[in-house]
Design a protein around this motif. Structure first.
Motif, PDB file in Angstrom:
ATOM      1  N   LEU A   1       0.824  -1.204   0.000  1.00  0.00           N
ATOM      2  CA  LEU A   1       0.000   0.000   0.000  1.00  0.00           C
ATOM      3  C   LEU A   1       0.859   1.256   0.000  1.00  0.00           C
ATOM      4  CD1 LEU A   1      -3.046   0.830   0.187  1.00  0.00           C
ATOM      5  CD2 LEU A   1      -2.731   0.952   2.667  1.00  0.00           C
ATOM      6  N   PHE A   2       2.094   1.115   0.427  1.00  0.00           N
ATOM      7  CA  PHE A   2       2.977   2.262   0.583  1.00  0.00           C
ATOM      8  C   PHE A   2       4.088   2.272  -0.462  1.00  0.00           C
ATOM      9  CE2 PHE A   2       1.076   0.936   4.546  1.00  0.00           C
ATOM     10  CZ  PHE A   2       0.427   2.109   4.937  1.00  0.00           C
ATOM     11  N   THR A   3       3.790   1.670  -1.599  1.00  0.00           N
ATOM     12  CA  THR A   3       4.685   1.725  -2.746  1.00  0.00           C
ATOM     13  C   THR A   3       3.932   2.381  -3.899  1.00  0.00           C
ATOM     14  OG1 THR A   3       4.015  -0.453  -3.570  1.00  0.00           O
ATOM     15  CG2 THR A   3       5.880  -0.359  -2.029  1.00  0.00           C
ATOM     16  N   PHE A   4       4.666   2.902  -4.856  1.00  0.00           N
ATOM     17  CA  PHE A   4       4.025   3.558  -6.000  1.00  0.00           C
ATOM     18  C   PHE A   4       4.862   3.340  -7.256  1.00  0.00           C
ATOM     19  CE2 PHE A   4       3.632   7.215  -8.867  1.00  0.00           C
ATOM     20  CZ  PHE A   4       2.267   7.172  -9.128  1.00  0.00           C
ATOM     21  N   THR A   5       4.193   2.947  -8.330  1.00  0.00           N
ATOM     22  CA  THR A   5       4.809   2.810  -9.645  1.00  0.00           C
ATOM     23  C   THR A   5       4.048   3.711 -10.612  1.00  0.00           C
ATOM     24  OG1 THR A   5       5.433   0.509  -9.229  1.00  0.00           O
ATOM     25  CG2 THR A   5       5.402   1.254 -11.525  1.00  0.00           C
ATOM     26  N   PRO A   6       4.698   4.685 -11.218  1.00  0.00           N
ATOM     27  CA  PRO A   6       4.002   5.603 -12.119  1.00  0.00           C
ATOM     28  C   PRO A   6       3.338   4.857 -13.278  1.00  0.00           C
ATOM     29  CG  PRO A   6       6.192   6.416 -11.594  1.00  0.00           C
ATOM     30  CD  PRO A   6       6.120   5.021 -11.067  1.00  0.00           C
ATOM     31  N   PRO A   7       2.074   5.150 -13.551  1.00  0.00           N
ATOM     32  CA  PRO A   7       1.393   4.522 -14.682  1.00  0.00           C
ATOM     33  C   PRO A   7       2.034   4.920 -16.010  1.00  0.00           C
ATOM     34  CG  PRO A   7      -0.188   5.543 -13.183  1.00  0.00           C
ATOM     35  CD  PRO A   7       1.176   6.023 -12.781  1.00  0.00           C
ATOM     36  N   SER A   8       1.782   4.122 -17.015  1.00  0.00           N
ATOM     37  CA  SER A   8       2.293   4.423 -18.354  1.00  0.00           C
ATOM     38  C   SER A   8       1.768   5.777 -18.823  1.00  0.00           C
ATOM     39  CB  SER A   8       1.866   3.333 -19.332  1.00  0.00           C
ATOM     40  OG  SER A   8       2.277   3.638 -20.649  1.00  0.00           O
ATOM     41  N   GLY A   9       2.629   6.573 -19.446  1.00  0.00           N
ATOM     42  CA  GLY A   9       2.227   7.865 -19.980  1.00  0.00           C
ATOM     43  C   GLY A   9       2.339   9.010 -18.995  1.00  0.00           C
TER      44      GLY A   9
END
Length: 217
Positions: free
Chosen positions: A199-207
């Motif tokens: 829940l405390f990780t983030f991966t930028p979406p495509s685009g």
């Protein structure tokens, strides 16, 4: 900026949760401290009201907060527009879907201030930095006034409202040097929920355009 608002909010939450206090408020803050020491996580819905002292305009923001000890935070705004801030184990992400932008900052952006490091890590005592006064009861909540011993432009006065049934904060009000007010109320508070570290990780979406401030230029 959302980061400064959240930093102020969480520094005050942990400032109150982790601290002792002068005699008038000692019993209240001691009970809060005991509650926090047994707390591994929490989640809640929030209503944030930002009042501009000059115009009198009030901006409202709603969303949810999740916290996992020792310092993982997810602050997700859903109205009036979506915005996400994730304080992870190695970086801070601020993502605005409508703008298709994500900013990656060092942890010091949120955790590097003196108050944030001390209070979120459980090393602080309230009586080192604030004069604390109990101000009775409002709507069944115990009210505490916090006056900084060394005021800064971002915080010259604060008030918190504590639920005596749970010894948890229900509302926090921060006032800066200019009289601007930042109030956050918590609802649907859940103590010690099972929260995945994912829940405390983030991966930028495509685009999405990424601005990485963790890389030295």
């Amino acid at each position: 900026m959302i980061i400064s608002r959240i930093a102020a909010f969480f520094s005050l939450i942990f400032l109150v949760l982790l601290a002792g206090a002068p005699v008038k408020a000692e019993s209240v803050t001691a009970a809060i401290q005991r509650q926090y020491e047994s707390l591994d996580s929490f989640q809640a819905d929030f209503l944030q009201q930002l009042k501009n002292a000059t115009t009198g305009r009030v901006e409202e923001r709603e969303g949810s907060i999740a916290y996992l000890k020792p310092s993982l935070i997810r602050w997700e705004t859903v109205t009036p527009e979506k915005e996400l801030l994730v304080v992870g184990s190695d970086a801070v992400w601020n993502y605005v879907p409508a703008e298709k932008t994500a900013i990656k900052n060092p942890l010091a952006t949120v955790l590097g201030s003196k108050t944030m490091i001390r209070f979120i890590s459980g090393q602080a005592r309230l009586d080192e930095d604030f004069i604390v006064e109990e101000q009775g009861s409002e709507a069944g909540l115990t009210k505490l006034a916090l006056t900084p011993k060394e005021p800064e432009p971002s915080l010259v006065q604060a008030f918190v409202w504590v639920d005596p049934a749970t010894n948890m904060l229900k509302s926090i009000l921060l006032i800066d040097f200019y009289g601007n007010a930042n109030r956050v109320g918590l609802d649907n508070l859940v103590l010690n929920p099972r929260l995945s570290s994912d829940l405390f990780t983030f991966t930028p979406p495509s685009g999405v355009t990424v601005q990485d401030n963790t890389v030295r230029q």
